[in-house]
Design a protein around this motif. Structure first.
Motif, PDB file in Angstrom:
ATOM      1  N   MET A  12       7.603  11.583 -10.616  1.00 51.28           N
ATOM      2  CA  MET A  12       6.569  12.482 -11.132  1.00 51.28           C
ATOM      3  C   MET A  12       6.224  12.187 -12.585  1.00 51.28           C
ATOM      4  O   MET A  12       5.064  12.285 -12.984  1.00 51.28           O
ATOM      5  CB  MET A  12       7.036  13.935 -10.982  1.00 51.28           C
ATOM      6  CG  MET A  12       5.963  14.963 -11.278  1.00 51.28           C
ATOM      7  SD  MET A  12       4.636  14.910 -10.047  1.00 51.28           S
ATOM      8  CE  MET A  12       3.385  15.874 -10.885  1.00 51.28           C
ATOM      9  N   GLY A  13       7.241  11.810 -13.380  1.00 53.51           N
ATOM     10  CA  GLY A  13       6.963  11.505 -14.772  1.00 53.51           C
ATOM     11  C   GLY A  13       5.991  10.351 -14.921  1.00 53.51           C
ATOM     12  O   GLY A  13       5.029  10.427 -15.702  1.00 53.51           O
ATOM     13  N   ALA A  14       6.219   9.275 -14.178  1.00 53.38           N
ATOM     14  CA  ALA A  14       5.326   8.123 -14.239  1.00 53.38           C
ATOM     15  C   ALA A  14       3.946   8.467 -13.691  1.00 53.38           C
ATOM     16  O   ALA A  14       2.919   8.028 -14.225  1.00 53.38           O
ATOM     17  CB  ALA A  14       5.935   6.965 -13.448  1.00 53.38           C
ATOM     18  N   PHE A  15       3.914   9.265 -12.606  1.00 53.68           N
ATOM     19  CA  PHE A  15       2.630   9.648 -12.019  1.00 53.68           C
ATOM     20  C   PHE A  15       1.816  10.494 -12.995  1.00 53.68           C
ATOM     21  O   PHE A  15       0.594  10.319 -13.121  1.00 53.68           O
ATOM     22  CB  PHE A  15       2.875  10.417 -10.727  1.00 53.68           C
ATOM     23  CG  PHE A  15       1.625  10.787  -9.981  1.00 53.68           C
ATOM     24  CD1 PHE A  15       0.913   9.836  -9.268  1.00 53.68           C
ATOM     25  CD2 PHE A  15       1.150  12.095  -9.991  1.00 53.68           C
ATOM     26  CE1 PHE A  15      -0.251  10.170  -8.575  1.00 53.68           C
ATOM     27  CE2 PHE A  15      -0.005  12.445  -9.293  1.00 53.68           C
ATOM     28  CZ  PHE A  15      -0.699  11.475  -8.587  1.00 53.68           C
ATOM     29  N   GLU A  47       8.120   2.568  -7.225  1.00 53.39           N
ATOM     30  CA  GLU A  47       7.222   1.603  -7.836  1.00 53.39           C
ATOM     31  C   GLU A  47       5.947   1.511  -7.019  1.00 53.39           C
ATOM     32  O   GLU A  47       5.828   2.085  -5.938  1.00 53.39           O
ATOM     33  CB  GLU A  47       7.890   0.228  -7.878  1.00 53.39           C
ATOM     34  CG  GLU A  47       8.331  -0.259  -6.503  1.00 53.39           C
ATOM     35  CD  GLU A  47       9.099  -1.554  -6.570  1.00 53.39           C
ATOM     36  OE1 GLU A  47       8.451  -2.588  -6.783  1.00 53.39           O
ATOM     37  OE2 GLU A  47      10.323  -1.531  -6.413  1.00 53.39           O
ATOM     38  N   LYS A  48       4.977   0.794  -7.557  1.00 59.52           N
ATOM     39  CA  LYS A  48       3.728   0.610  -6.837  1.00 59.52           C
ATOM     40  C   LYS A  48       3.966  -0.308  -5.654  1.00 59.52           C
ATOM     41  O   LYS A  48       4.581  -1.354  -5.771  1.00 59.52           O
ATOM     42  CB  LYS A  48       2.661   0.015  -7.757  1.00 59.52           C
ATOM     43  CG  LYS A  48       1.303  -0.135  -7.090  1.00 59.52           C
ATOM     44  CD  LYS A  48       0.238  -0.554  -8.083  1.00 59.52           C
ATOM     45  CE  LYS A  48      -1.119  -0.689  -7.384  1.00 59.52           C
ATOM     46  NZ  LYS A  48      -2.201  -1.049  -8.312  1.00 59.52           N
ATOM     47  N   LYS A  49       3.465   0.117  -4.475  1.00 54.76           N
ATOM     48  CA  LYS A  49       3.623  -0.666  -3.248  1.00 54.76           C
ATOM     49  C   LYS A  49       2.234  -1.104  -2.770  1.00 54.76           C
ATOM     50  O   LYS A  49       1.605  -0.435  -1.967  1.00 54.76           O
ATOM     51  CB  LYS A  49       4.304   0.167  -2.169  1.00 54.76           C
ATOM     52  CG  LYS A  49       5.649   0.763  -2.598  1.00 54.76           C
ATOM     53  CD  LYS A  49       6.727  -0.293  -2.690  1.00 54.76           C
ATOM     54  CE  LYS A  49       8.083   0.329  -2.971  1.00 54.76           C
ATOM     55  NZ  LYS A  49       9.169  -0.648  -3.031  1.00 54.76           N
ATOM     56  N   GLY A  50       1.732  -2.183  -3.319  1.00 54.95           N
ATOM     57  CA  GLY A  50       0.387  -2.623  -2.957  1.00 54.95           C
ATOM     58  C   GLY A  50      -0.637  -1.630  -3.475  1.00 54.95           C
ATOM     59  O   GLY A  50      -0.617  -1.226  -4.629  1.00 54.95           O
ATOM     60  N   GLU A  51      -1.525  -1.189  -2.593  1.00 53.87           N
ATOM     61  CA  GLU A  51      -2.546  -0.234  -2.991  1.00 53.87           C
ATOM     62  C   GLU A  51      -2.034   1.198  -2.981  1.00 53.87           C
ATOM     63  O   GLU A  51      -2.674   2.109  -3.488  1.00 53.87           O
ATOM     64  CB  GLU A  51      -3.756  -0.353  -2.065  1.00 53.87           C
ATOM     65  CG  GLU A  51      -4.489  -1.679  -2.167  1.00 53.87           C
ATOM     66  CD  GLU A  51      -5.656  -1.745  -1.203  1.00 53.87           C
ATOM     67  OE1 GLU A  51      -5.417  -1.910   0.002  1.00 53.87           O
ATOM     68  OE2 GLU A  51      -6.788  -1.607  -1.652  1.00 53.87           O
ATOM     69  N   VAL A  52      -0.862   1.417  -2.387  1.00 52.42           N
ATOM     70  CA  VAL A  52      -0.275   2.741  -2.329  1.00 52.42           C
ATOM     71  C   VAL A  52       0.648   2.935  -3.516  1.00 52.42           C
ATOM     72  O   VAL A  52       1.492   2.088  -3.808  1.00 52.42           O
ATOM     73  CB  VAL A  52       0.506   2.938  -1.009  1.00 52.42           C
ATOM     74  CG1 VAL A  52       1.189   4.294  -0.989  1.00 52.42           C
ATOM     75  CG2 VAL A  52      -0.434   2.785   0.181  1.00 52.42           C
ATOM     76  N   GLU A  53       0.493   4.046  -4.220  1.00 52.07           N
ATOM     77  CA  GLU A  53       1.329   4.345  -5.371  1.00 52.07           C
ATOM     78  C   GLU A  53       2.529   5.192  -4.927  1.00 52.07           C
ATOM     79  O   GLU A  53       2.366   6.255  -4.324  1.00 52.07           O
ATOM     80  CB  GLU A  53       0.527   5.132  -6.416  1.00 52.07           C
ATOM     81  CG  GLU A  53      -0.758   4.451  -6.866  1.00 52.07           C
ATOM     82  CD  GLU A  53      -0.527   3.417  -7.946  1.00 52.07           C
ATOM     83  OE1 GLU A  53       0.647   3.214  -8.315  1.00 52.07           O
ATOM     84  OE2 GLU A  53      -1.501   2.827  -8.440  1.00 52.07           O
ATOM     85  N   VAL A  54       3.735   4.716  -5.212  1.00 45.90           N
ATOM     86  CA  VAL A  54       4.953   5.469  -4.940  1.00 45.90           C
ATOM     87  C   VAL A  54       5.756   5.469  -6.234  1.00 45.90           C
ATOM     88  O   VAL A  54       6.235   4.423  -6.666  1.00 45.90           O
ATOM     89  CB  VAL A  54       5.778   4.842  -3.796  1.00 45.90           C
ATOM     90  CG1 VAL A  54       6.989   5.713  -3.483  1.00 45.90           C
ATOM     91  CG2 VAL A  54       4.933   4.649  -2.558  1.00 45.90           C
ATOM     92  N   MET A  55       5.906   6.626  -6.848  1.00 46.64           N
ATOM     93  CA  MET A  55       6.558   6.686  -8.156  1.00 46.64           C
ATOM     94  C   MET A  55       7.147   8.067  -8.389  1.00 46.64           C
ATOM     95  O   MET A  55       6.917   8.994  -7.616  1.00 46.64           O
ATOM     96  CB  MET A  55       5.563   6.329  -9.261  1.00 46.64           C
ATOM     97  CG  MET A  55       4.334   7.238  -9.316  1.00 46.64           C
ATOM     98  SD  MET A  55       3.126   6.707 -10.557  1.00 46.64           S
ATOM     99  CE  MET A  55       2.477   5.240  -9.771  1.00 46.64           C
TER     100      MET A  55
END
Length: 441
Positions: A112-115, A102-110
């Motif tokens: 590959m499909g969602a990205f 999931e999104k972690k503040g300003e850093v995107e962690v997801m």
């Protein structure tokens, strides 16, 4: 060739199902990877890069592969992997399916499909652009089979305040193969700390393959740590590709405490002036364990610096191998590069292979390499015993001192302290559980 034919047949029969479980960006890369795998296949020990480990043997068992993407649940209560004093954002990868991304503040962690949905241009621009499927059949097969990935996107100017921990988990009652991908994109003037932990609950044979791509933008700061604590029935084949822009700083620190047979490759391209790279690793192997490491650092620009230090403590009939190549291109003046591999053999039946290499086409450079293989210093051991320290404890103190060079290069202090404790327990043949861990044995 049996292993190669096995996967050729799998790809011929199940490619539509594989494509169905993945996004467009991954499927676009898959076509070329399949062609390259059909051309090159699984590398054999006759190939110079793989002569110290039987890669074909690792791929030969009849593994199950989760092509239908059947999900397994993962919660922190069940799969806890913590380091005292270190607060992390946690992502779990169960088998090869990312969870809790999931999104972690300003850093995107997801995943590959969602990205790919949120950032389609970035997905097409970065995914599989560093992975060289034409020179390594294991990378080609991973790209051909992978159906998802963890993506860490740090936009320009963003500093990750809390380290990210990625926990890879295998838990199967039958032989299983997991094909994982990790994509890290760090924009200009960004900073990130990432810890990847490898665990295995399976009692049967398993194979984990992973391809990691790291894009370090201009003036970025990336610390990337790997900790392997699996089982003697675990096989792992992993390759990391990184590209460094101007004045970027990249630290790569792999630590192997428990494993079965592991092959890891590190390929770094320093493409712009002022890039700085540190690779520092430690392996502790006993019984029949194998740790085979290959590094290739490519200096393509001037005023770049790379430093490599790998240490191994080997006993029983274990095998460790370290092959490191530094390539300095014409025009890469003012390059500084040092490469060192130091090994301690604790038994006459252990096998250690070390091959540092330099290939230089520029004039104004400072490059060096060195390798040592030996036993504990008998004079130092005698000195400690003269002061009333029992022999086994004296040997332990010397081995910990040997490993401390690696620990001092780990910038994340809570992790450094925890690793010191884990390493001591490992050398005492004891437990290497993380605090609160319900997995490690």
């Amino acid at each position: 060739m049996a292993a190669t034919e096995q996967y050729k047949q799998l790809l011929e029969e199940h490619l539509p199902l594989i494509n169905k479980g993945a996004c467009e960006a991954m499927n676009n890369a898959r076509e070329g990877a399949v062609k390259n795998f059909l051309k090159y296949g699984i590398p054999s020990q006759k190939e110079e890069m793989f002569r110290h480990i039987n890669i074909e043997k690792l791929y030969t068992p009849d593994y199950g592969i989760n092509l239908a993407r059947v999900s397994q649940s993962a919660t922190q209560e069940v799969y806890r992997c913590s380091v005292p004093g270190l607060k992390t954002q946690t992502v779990y990868v169960v088998g090869d399916i990312p969870q809790l991304c999931e999104k972690k503040g300003e850093v995107e962690v997801m995943d590959m499909g969602a990205f790919a949905i949120q950032y389609p241009q970035l997905a097409q621009r970065y995914y599989n652009k560093l992975a060289q499927t034409s020179i390594d059949g294991t990378v080609a097969l991973n790209t051909a089979l992978a159906q998802d990935a963890v993506v860490v996107y740090i936009p320009s100017g963003v500093v990750m305040q809390t380290p990210l921990q990625i926990v890879n988990i295998l838990n199967s009652k039958t032989p299983v193969m997991a094909n994982r991908r990790l994509l890290i994109i760090a924009g200009e003037n960004s900073a990130a700390t990432i810890l990847v932990c490898e665990h295995n609950l399976s009692e049967c044979q398993t194979l984990a393959t992973q391809v990691t791509e790291i894009f370090a933008g201009e003036n970025s700061q990336i610390e990337y740590y790997e900790l392997e604590e699996t089982t003697t029935s675990s096989y792992k084949v992993a390759t990391l590709f990184a590209e460094q822009e101007a004045n970027s700083n990249l630290l790569i620190a792999p630590i192997t405490l428990h494993n079965g047979e592991t092959r890891t490759n590190y390929n770094v391209e320093m493409v712009a002036k002022g890039a700085n790279l540190n690779i520092t690793g430690l392996s502790i192997c006993d019984n029949q364990q194998i740790s085979d490491v290959y590094t290739r650092v490519h200096h393509r620009a001037s005023h770049c610096e790379s430093n490599q230090l790998f240490k191994n403590i080997v006993s029983d009939s274990a095998v460790v191998s370290m092959t490191g190549k530094v390539l300095v291109e014409e025009g890469a003046e003012k390059t500084i590069s040092q490469q060192s591999n130091k090994n301690i053999s604790m038994s006459p039946t252990a096998h250690i292979y070390t091959e540092p290499q330099l290939e230089i086409y520029a004039d104004d450079v400072k490059c060096g390499h060195g390798a040592t293989v030996g036993q504990l210093d008998e004079s130092a051991l005698f000195y400690l015993r003269q002061r009333g320290i029992p022999k086994d404890e004296a040997r332990m103190m010397l081995m910990l001192a040997f490993a401390d060079d690696i620990l001092q290069r780990i910038k994340l202090e809570p992790l450094r302290d925890r690793l010191r404790s884990l390493i001591e327990n490992r050398l005492r043949k004891g437990d290497t559980k993380c605090s609160g861990c319900t997995m490690c044995k």
